[in-house]
Scaffold this active site. Sequence first.
Site, PDB file in Angstrom:
ATOM      1  N   GLU A 373       0.832  -1.218   0.000  1.00 35.84           N
ATOM      2  CA  GLU A 373       0.000   0.000   0.000  1.00 35.84           C
ATOM      3  C   GLU A 373       0.862   1.263   0.000  1.00 35.84           C
ATOM      4  OE1 GLU A 373      -3.003  -0.110  -0.771  1.00 35.84           O
ATOM      5  OE2 GLU A 373      -3.217  -2.261  -0.505  1.00 35.84           O
ATOM      6  N   HIS A 501     -12.607  -7.339  -6.095  1.00 41.21           N
ATOM      7  CA  HIS A 501     -12.376  -6.566  -7.321  1.00 41.21           C
ATOM      8  C   HIS A 501     -13.482  -6.738  -8.362  1.00 41.21           C
ATOM      9  CE1 HIS A 501      -8.645  -6.993  -5.174  1.00 41.21           C
ATOM     10  NE2 HIS A 501      -8.131  -5.958  -5.825  1.00 41.21           N
TER      11      HIS A 501
END
Length: 602
Positions: A373, A501
């Site tokens: 991240e 997703h």
Amino acid sequence: MSAGKLTGCAVAALIAFGPPAFAADASPTAQDAKAFVARAEAAQDKMSEYRARVGWVQNTYLTDDTNWLAAKANAEGTDMQVSDAKEAAKFDRVQVDPVTRRKLELLKRAIVIPASARVGASQEVADLQTRLDDAYSTAKLEHNGKKLTLDEMEDMFRTLRDPNETRALWEGWRRVSGVKMVKDYGRMVELANEGSRELGYKDTGALWRSWYDMNPDDFAAKTDALWTQVAPLYDKLHCYVRDKLNERYGDAVQPKTGGIRADLLGNMWGQEWGNVYDIVAPKNVGMGYDLTTALVGHKYDPMKIVHTADDWYQSLGFKPLPQSFWDRSMFLRPADREVVCHASAWDIDNLDDVRVKACFTVTADDFFTAHHELGHNFYQRAYGVQPFLFRDGANDGFHEAIGDLAGLNALTPSYLKQIGLIDEVPGADSEIPYLLKMALDKVAILPWTLLVDKWRWGVFSGEIDAAHYNSAWWDLVTKYQGLVPPGPRPADAFDPGAKFHIANNTPYMRYFLATIYEFQFYRAACRIAGQKGPLNRCSVYGNKKVGERLNAMLTMGQSKPWPEAMAAFSGEKDIDASAIAEYFAPLAKWLDQQNKGQNCAR
Ligand code: X8Z
Ligand code: ZN
């Protein structure tokens, strides 16, 4: 969640809106083009911040009202993006300078889920997206008298070894998530395709394949060619792991032939297998440590994990993350409200207000994810020097790969010793255990990252119709991953919807590219650092020269086609699977020995 140019993982909105750039009766000129781009760019800068702030509040505090606000902002954003893309296309045959040309091209393609200009279409598509997101993020499974969140189930999956229990959670999660989504998903596909066709793409999949500075059909062929290169390594791993699962569970649970049962791999989607290392570990020689145990033993908490990741980037010369990052990020699932837990990195103001939103646990998995991240955040900061339309990754695979490069380095034993997490760097005989553990994550994920969008490309093109959503999904899972469900799937199953997703409409081919890039970038970093030993032992922690070269690539953003960005860091100009092959070469040899005499067919 917030529907910007990048959704799901690296979030920043891209919007522009305004009156036509030239009078209807006049031919557009280069000056008109420049004026249009300037206006669009300024408008976007403002609007992207607005959408990001609304999206952040919604993602970290899911209620009817925040969903309503997010859907409204996203509908407005889609209208603007679509209108701008159409406007940009009017300059296709106008001679303009290269910077203006690139910006016009980006404006034409930088949309994930477009909508038609028909009144109400963008609001309907935004409502559907919000409902899909919300259904995924708030789903809970009643199990043994407890209501389980997905992250709780994922945590249990890491160590659960009772096949009745893994099956119950695996099937249960699909019952409470995907099944609810199928109608909305089908309608969303229709609307997105309607929007894509108005923009001149044959369907939404074609739009997604247009993002790579090359012919979209060539891009699809390229992904197939890369898979052909790495598939033999995956097949060896599959064969070895299936055998070990068979030894552990017996023929009735995991037969010696056919697919691997998807719920036995320590991960809800069978996408990364590192959690079942204990089952497949070589008998006589160990890795020397267990990272999750080391993190717990050293009293790491999620904050300390993120600080450790930040330090890695700083060691390369990147400036520390601002105080606002620490004040405003979300690292833990809040006890008192619904949130979108799936990890993502945010760029709120396109300048310095970057944040992470995640529900971290103290595990090796999340140690890696924290580095992942932050890679997005350091990329966002670096390309902040660019004009707004160039503030994005060279392609979406690059955006995913930067943090993976850091994570790959952070998992090396020499680095773990340097930061005090382990006492000794295990000797040379731990090489195979280490590579096996890495392959369980990095090689195992390859076919999964390929098939998710093969399915979506098929859905968007109409090759896969709604009646065959689930059967086509399993055809692909069987073909590429060689996995099978733990039992027959119910007629109403929509198993793709059980993955973030798909529910969130975040394109997935980026992770296939990123897994290849990750090793390519790692090899480049090690070469810059002048490291001579085996690739899998290299650490560039603290190397400012590597930091400078990496920064040169990151600061380019998407101002140039991706091969130029790649060259700025690595000197290479094409995606290349030879680095991942080099990294795992000793393991490939070892797996061949282990699999001797086995029938590896699935
Ligand atoms: O979604 C992610 C990241 C955020 S960009 C946590 N990943 C994919 C996944 O979880 O399915 C990283 C690996 C693949
Ligand atoms: Zn990511």
